[in-house]
Design a protein around this motif. Structure first.
Motif, PDB file in Angstrom:
ATOM      1  N   ILE A 115      71.888 -17.238  59.800  1.00 31.81           N
ATOM      2  CA  ILE A 115      71.234 -16.451  60.849  1.00 31.81           C
ATOM      3  C   ILE A 115      70.116 -17.297  61.439  1.00 31.81           C
ATOM      4  CG2 ILE A 115      69.848 -14.392  61.322  1.00 31.81           C
ATOM      5  CD1 ILE A 115      71.440 -12.910  59.229  1.00 31.81           C
ATOM      6  N   SER A 116      70.235 -17.544  62.744  1.00 29.35           N
ATOM      7  CA  SER A 116      69.244 -18.361  63.439  1.00 29.35           C
ATOM      8  C   SER A 116      68.219 -17.416  64.066  1.00 29.35           C
ATOM      9  CB  SER A 116      69.983 -19.162  64.512  1.00 29.35           C
ATOM     10  OG  SER A 116      69.088 -19.758  65.382  1.00 29.35           O
ATOM     11  N   MET A 117      67.005 -17.432  63.542  1.00 29.20           N
ATOM     12  CA  MET A 117      66.010 -16.471  64.011  1.00 29.20           C
ATOM     13  C   MET A 117      65.665 -16.659  65.493  1.00 29.20           C
ATOM     14  SD  MET A 117      65.499 -14.276  61.666  1.00 29.20           S
ATOM     15  CE  MET A 117      64.109 -13.312  62.262  1.00 29.20           C
ATOM     16  N   GLU A 118      65.873 -17.889  66.014  1.00 23.05           N
ATOM     17  CA  GLU A 118      65.608 -18.098  67.452  1.00 23.05           C
ATOM     18  C   GLU A 118      66.603 -17.350  68.327  1.00 23.05           C
ATOM     19  OE1 GLU A 118      66.428 -20.483  65.290  1.00 23.05           O
ATOM     20  OE2 GLU A 118      65.394 -22.359  65.724  1.00 23.05           O
ATOM     21  N   SER A 133      58.631 -14.610  69.843  1.00 27.21           N
ATOM     22  CA  SER A 133      57.424 -14.015  70.424  1.00 27.21           C
ATOM     23  C   SER A 133      56.258 -14.077  69.455  1.00 27.21           C
ATOM     24  CB  SER A 133      57.680 -12.550  70.797  1.00 27.21           C
ATOM     25  OG  SER A 133      58.554 -12.491  71.881  1.00 27.21           O
ATOM     26  N   SER A 134      56.503 -13.744  68.171  1.00 27.41           N
ATOM     27  CA  SER A 134      55.356 -13.701  67.260  1.00 27.41           C
ATOM     28  C   SER A 134      54.754 -15.101  67.103  1.00 27.41           C
ATOM     29  CB  SER A 134      55.738 -13.105  65.897  1.00 27.41           C
ATOM     30  OG  SER A 134      56.630 -13.935  65.196  1.00 27.41           O
ATOM     31  N   GLN A 135      55.598 -16.127  66.993  1.00 22.10           N
ATOM     32  CA  GLN A 135      55.068 -17.472  66.800  1.00 22.10           C
ATOM     33  C   GLN A 135      54.492 -18.024  68.104  1.00 22.10           C
ATOM     34  OE1 GLN A 135      55.072 -18.694  63.395  1.00 22.10           O
ATOM     35  NE2 GLN A 135      55.565 -16.522  63.301  1.00 22.10           N
ATOM     36  N   ALA A 136      55.107 -17.656  69.232  1.00 22.48           N
ATOM     37  CA  ALA A 136      54.611 -18.161  70.518  1.00 22.48           C
ATOM     38  C   ALA A 136      53.227 -17.603  70.832  1.00 22.48           C
ATOM     39  CB  ALA A 136      55.589 -17.816  71.639  1.00 22.48           C
ATOM     40  N   SER A 137      52.973 -16.340  70.483  1.00 21.76           N
ATOM     41  CA  SER A 137      51.629 -15.832  70.806  1.00 21.76           C
ATOM     42  C   SER A 137      50.581 -16.575  69.993  1.00 21.76           C
ATOM     43  CB  SER A 137      51.475 -14.319  70.640  1.00 21.76           C
ATOM     44  OG  SER A 137      52.442 -13.775  69.860  1.00 21.76           O
ATOM     45  N   LEU A 138      50.915 -16.897  68.738  1.00 18.40           N
ATOM     46  CA  LEU A 138      49.943 -17.653  67.925  1.00 18.40           C
ATOM     47  C   LEU A 138      49.790 -19.076  68.463  1.00 18.40           C
ATOM     48  CD1 LEU A 138      51.015 -16.392  64.406  1.00 18.40           C
ATOM     49  CD2 LEU A 138      48.973 -15.759  65.697  1.00 18.40           C
ATOM     50  N   ALA A 139      50.896 -19.651  68.943  1.00 15.26           N
ATOM     51  CA  ALA A 139      50.821 -21.005  69.502  1.00 15.26           C
ATOM     52  C   ALA A 139      49.901 -21.022  70.734  1.00 15.26           C
ATOM     53  CB  ALA A 139      52.212 -21.506  69.874  1.00 15.26           C
ATOM     54  N   GLY A 140      50.007 -19.975  71.548  1.00 17.18           N
ATOM     55  CA  GLY A 140      49.160 -19.888  72.746  1.00 17.18           C
ATOM     56  C   GLY A 140      47.694 -19.832  72.381  1.00 17.18           C
ATOM     57  N   TYR A 141      47.385 -19.032  71.381  1.00 17.43           N
ATOM     58  CA  TYR A 141      46.001 -18.921  70.894  1.00 17.43           C
ATOM     59  C   TYR A 141      45.540 -20.273  70.356  1.00 17.43           C
ATOM     60  CZ  TYR A 141      42.320 -17.887  67.498  1.00 17.43           C
ATOM     61  OH  TYR A 141      41.166 -17.918  66.767  1.00 17.43           O
ATOM     62  N   GLY A 176      54.713 -17.328  79.890  1.00 14.79           N
ATOM     63  CA  GLY A 176      55.549 -16.467  79.048  1.00 14.79           C
ATOM     64  C   GLY A 176      54.682 -15.941  77.924  1.00 14.79           C
ATOM     65  N   VAL A 177      55.262 -15.752  76.760  1.00 13.47           N
ATOM     66  CA  VAL A 177      54.513 -15.165  75.649  1.00 13.47           C
ATOM     67  C   VAL A 177      53.334 -16.077  75.258  1.00 13.47           C
ATOM     68  CG1 VAL A 177      54.682 -14.318  73.288  1.00 13.47           C
ATOM     69  CG2 VAL A 177      56.623 -14.034  74.837  1.00 13.47           C
ATOM     70  N   ALA A 178      53.598 -17.371  75.073  1.00 14.70           N
ATOM     71  CA  ALA A 178      52.528 -18.298  74.663  1.00 14.70           C
ATOM     72  C   ALA A 178      51.488 -18.454  75.765  1.00 14.70           C
ATOM     73  CB  ALA A 178      53.121 -19.663  74.315  1.00 14.70           C
ATOM     74  N   GLY A 179      51.964 -18.617  76.993  1.00 12.44           N
ATOM     75  CA  GLY A 179      51.051 -18.837  78.121  1.00 12.44           C
ATOM     76  C   GLY A 179      50.115 -17.654  78.326  1.00 12.44           C
ATOM     77  N   LEU A 180      50.648 -16.434  78.217  1.00 17.13           N
ATOM     78  CA  LEU A 180      49.798 -15.248  78.426  1.00 17.13           C
ATOM     79  C   LEU A 180      48.735 -15.157  77.333  1.00 17.13           C
ATOM     80  CD1 LEU A 180      52.483 -12.622  79.572  1.00 17.13           C
ATOM     81  CD2 LEU A 180      50.707 -13.671  80.992  1.00 17.13           C
ATOM     82  N   GLN A 181      49.112 -15.494  76.101  1.00 16.28           N
ATOM     83  CA  GLN A 181      48.123 -15.449  75.016  1.00 16.28           C
ATOM     84  C   GLN A 181      47.083 -16.561  75.205  1.00 16.28           C
ATOM     85  OE1 GLN A 181      46.194 -13.706  72.584  1.00 16.28           O
ATOM     86  NE2 GLN A 181      48.260 -12.844  72.531  1.00 16.28           N
ATOM     87  N   SER A 315      53.911 -28.137  65.638  1.00 19.95           N
ATOM     88  CA  SER A 315      53.948 -26.742  65.229  1.00 19.95           C
ATOM     89  C   SER A 315      52.556 -26.129  65.327  1.00 19.95           C
ATOM     90  CB  SER A 315      54.472 -26.621  63.801  1.00 19.95           C
ATOM     91  OG  SER A 315      54.401 -25.268  63.400  1.00 19.95           O
ATOM     92  N   LEU A 316      52.237 -25.624  66.511  1.00 19.16           N
ATOM     93  CA  LEU A 316      50.918 -25.006  66.672  1.00 19.16           C
ATOM     94  C   LEU A 316      50.737 -23.740  65.835  1.00 19.16           C
ATOM     95  CD1 LEU A 316      50.179 -25.665  70.412  1.00 19.16           C
ATOM     96  CD2 LEU A 316      48.579 -26.124  68.551  1.00 19.16           C
ATOM     97  N   PRO A 317      51.795 -22.904  65.653  1.00 19.84           N
ATOM     98  CA  PRO A 317      51.592 -21.726  64.781  1.00 19.84           C
ATOM     99  C   PRO A 317      51.170 -22.146  63.375  1.00 19.84           C
ATOM    100  CG  PRO A 317      53.636 -21.508  66.008  1.00 19.84           C
ATOM    101  CD  PRO A 317      53.141 -22.897  66.265  1.00 19.84           C
ATOM    102  N   GLY A 318      51.581 -23.355  62.954  1.00 18.70           N
ATOM    103  CA  GLY A 318      51.193 -23.868  61.640  1.00 18.70           C
ATOM    104  C   GLY A 318      49.692 -24.124  61.515  1.00 18.70           C
ATOM    105  N   ARG A 319      48.991 -24.113  62.641  1.00 21.43           N
ATOM    106  CA  ARG A 319      47.520 -24.244  62.611  1.00 21.43           C
ATOM    107  C   ARG A 319      46.855 -22.957  62.131  1.00 21.43           C
ATOM    108  NH1 ARG A 319      44.885 -28.969  64.722  1.00 21.43           N
ATOM    109  NH2 ARG A 319      46.562 -30.445  64.530  1.00 21.43           N
ATOM    110  N   VAL A 320      47.582 -21.865  62.216  1.00 24.76           N
ATOM    111  CA  VAL A 320      47.052 -20.575  61.747  1.00 24.76           C
ATOM    112  C   VAL A 320      48.084 -19.996  60.760  1.00 24.76           C
ATOM    113  CG1 VAL A 320      45.466 -19.979  63.612  1.00 24.76           C
ATOM    114  CG2 VAL A 320      47.874 -19.591  63.962  1.00 24.76           C
ATOM    115  N   PRO A 321      48.283 -20.701  59.611  1.00 25.36           N
ATOM    116  CA  PRO A 321      49.422 -20.373  58.740  1.00 25.36           C
ATOM    117  C   PRO A 321      49.373 -18.997  58.107  1.00 25.36           C
ATOM    118  CG  PRO A 321      47.973 -21.978  57.677  1.00 25.36           C
ATOM    119  CD  PRO A 321      47.485 -21.830  59.093  1.00 25.36           C
TER     120      PRO A 321
END
Ligand code: NAD
Length: 376
Positions: A115-118, A133-141, A176-181, A315-321
């Motif tokens: 199962i590919s979560m993407e 979406s969940s990881q992209a919003s954190l990446a945007g932040y 998109g999701v990251a950009g808006l965040q 991996s920007l979401p990895g900055r807020v693990p």
């Protein structure tokens, strides 16, 4: 049914696929959870936290994986790891399927249901499983926080006896999701924010966050049924770059997030445009893993070019693990719960289901997703 969660082995990966809060939920469904010792150390959870939540902590990774019915990971496994999985096991991870043809073929020939979560569709029903979406919003932040750390300027306007400091100018490309965040985060810090996206529907969302929407006429654009941007032609991209170059030159920080699903990211900032930027400016490219929006960007490096810093963090979401793991874990737990058969206390993959039709890429020895089959 045994659900196993190994430690991530991908260099620099700090996230984990399951946090203790969700272990307890899966145990309540009747699942037997096994986690590799040290699983949560990079994101705030000790082995004891997992044990208390009802998991068994294992030190023999290979034996754990070889016997598991379901394996949860953030990153895709190596080919060696695939050959050690049990035939008929279910693997749930970010498989990066369009860039991993060999892996997908190996999973199919091992008869693993992957199962590919993407590939979880962006539908209302699947929202709680939407890791993109969940990881992209954190990446945007995180992109804004990284940019702030690299900039020699403060973000807000400040009026002091030592003079008035103007707010920093931030330009976000791709809303998109990251950009808006990223817009929301930069606004919260007091920046003056402008943004551009090829999907016209985004204009209202950008404005509602208090940012200015930059208008560039590149002709017909639009979006796909799934809400993704359509790829621009070379001529349209040229028009877009021309329209953006003055804004980039005047900005202190440029954050690029433009992606086209399943394709290489478009190159939006050329060397010429970077040359026109002020020394001390910072560019953060969120699309670096899919090829990059910025010419010359390198994953996991900060390049300085005539005083302009070009930041490529894979991996920007990895900055807020802590929060990235919490959200990823919540998404995979929602997927397991949705397709859990209470009677047999096991995961049941019905490939006629809309969500599974889209995200199960291999099953019963075959590549079952048409898009991936074509790309593989
Ligand atoms: P994405 O990561 O694929 O792309 C990021 C952004 O880049 C998008 O907004 C896209 O329009 C933009 N882009 C592409 N080419 C560009 C270019 N040349 N210049 C500037 N920008 C460009 O997209 P995403 O953030 O994952 O989300 C895309 C869409 O999916 C959005 O409409 C979002 O609202 C929608 N979505 C829907 C759901 C749902 O219905 N459950 C969930 C999540 C996202």
């Amino acid at each position: 049914m045994t659900v196993a969660v190994p430690k991530e082995t991908h260099a620099g990966e700090t996230r984990t696929a399951l946090v203790p809060e969700h272990v307890a939920k899966l145990v309540a469904l009747g699942a037997k959870i096994e986690v590799e010792s040290g699983l949560g150390l990079s994101c705030g959870h000790s082995d004891m936290d997992y044990t208390r939540a009802g998991a068994a902590v294992r030190t023999d990774r290979a034996a754990m994986l070889a016997a598991a019915d379901v394996i949860l990971q953030v990153r895709k496994p190596t080919l060696d790891e695939v050959s050690a999985l049990r035939e008929g096991a279910v693997l749930i991870a970010l498989l990066d399927p369009f860039q991993s043809p060999e892996l997908i073929r190996a999973l199919a020939s091992r008869s693993v249901s992957a199962i590919s979560m993407e590939m979880v569709p962006r539908s209302t029903r699947a929202q709680k499983m939407d890791v993109l979406s969940s990881q992209a919003s954190l990446a945007g932040y995180a992109a804004v926080i990284v940019a702030a750390g690299q900039s020699g300027k403060i973000f807000p306007m400040m009026m002091t006896p030592a003079g008035t400091i103007k707010p920093v100018k931030v330009f976000i490309i791709g809303a998109g999701v990251a950009g808006l965040q990223a817009i929301a985060t930069a606004k919260r810090l007091g920046a003056k924010v402008e943004a551009f996206d090829t999907r016209p529907v985004v204009e209202e969302q950008v404005k509602s966050l208090g940012a200015k929407f930059v208008k560039i006429d590149v002709g017909e654009t639009g979006q796909t049924e799934g809400g993704y941007a359509k790829a621009l032609t070379d001529d349209q991209l040229k028009l877009q770059r021309e329209g953006m170059s003055r804004i980039c030159a005047e900005s202190d920080i440029v954050i690029t997030t433009a992606q086209v699903f399943g394709r290489r990211a478009p190159v939006l900032l050329t060397s010429e445009m970077l040359d026109a930027m002020k020394p001390g400016s910072v560019v953060v490219d969120l699309a670096v893993e899919s090829g990059g929006n910025v010419e010359g960007v390198v994953a996991d490096q900060i390049i300085e070019r005539k005083g302009v810093k070009i930041v490529g963090i894979a991996s920007l979401p990895g900055r807020v693990p802590v929060h990235a793991s919490q959200m990823y874990s919540s998404n995979v737990t929602a997927l397991l719960t949705e397709f859990w058969d209470k009677e047999t206390q096991a995961l049941k993959l019905n490939l006629d289901d809309d969500i599974l039709k889209s995200c199960v890429v291999t099953h019963d020895g075959r590549i079952v997703n048409d898009k991936i089959a074509t790309a593989t």
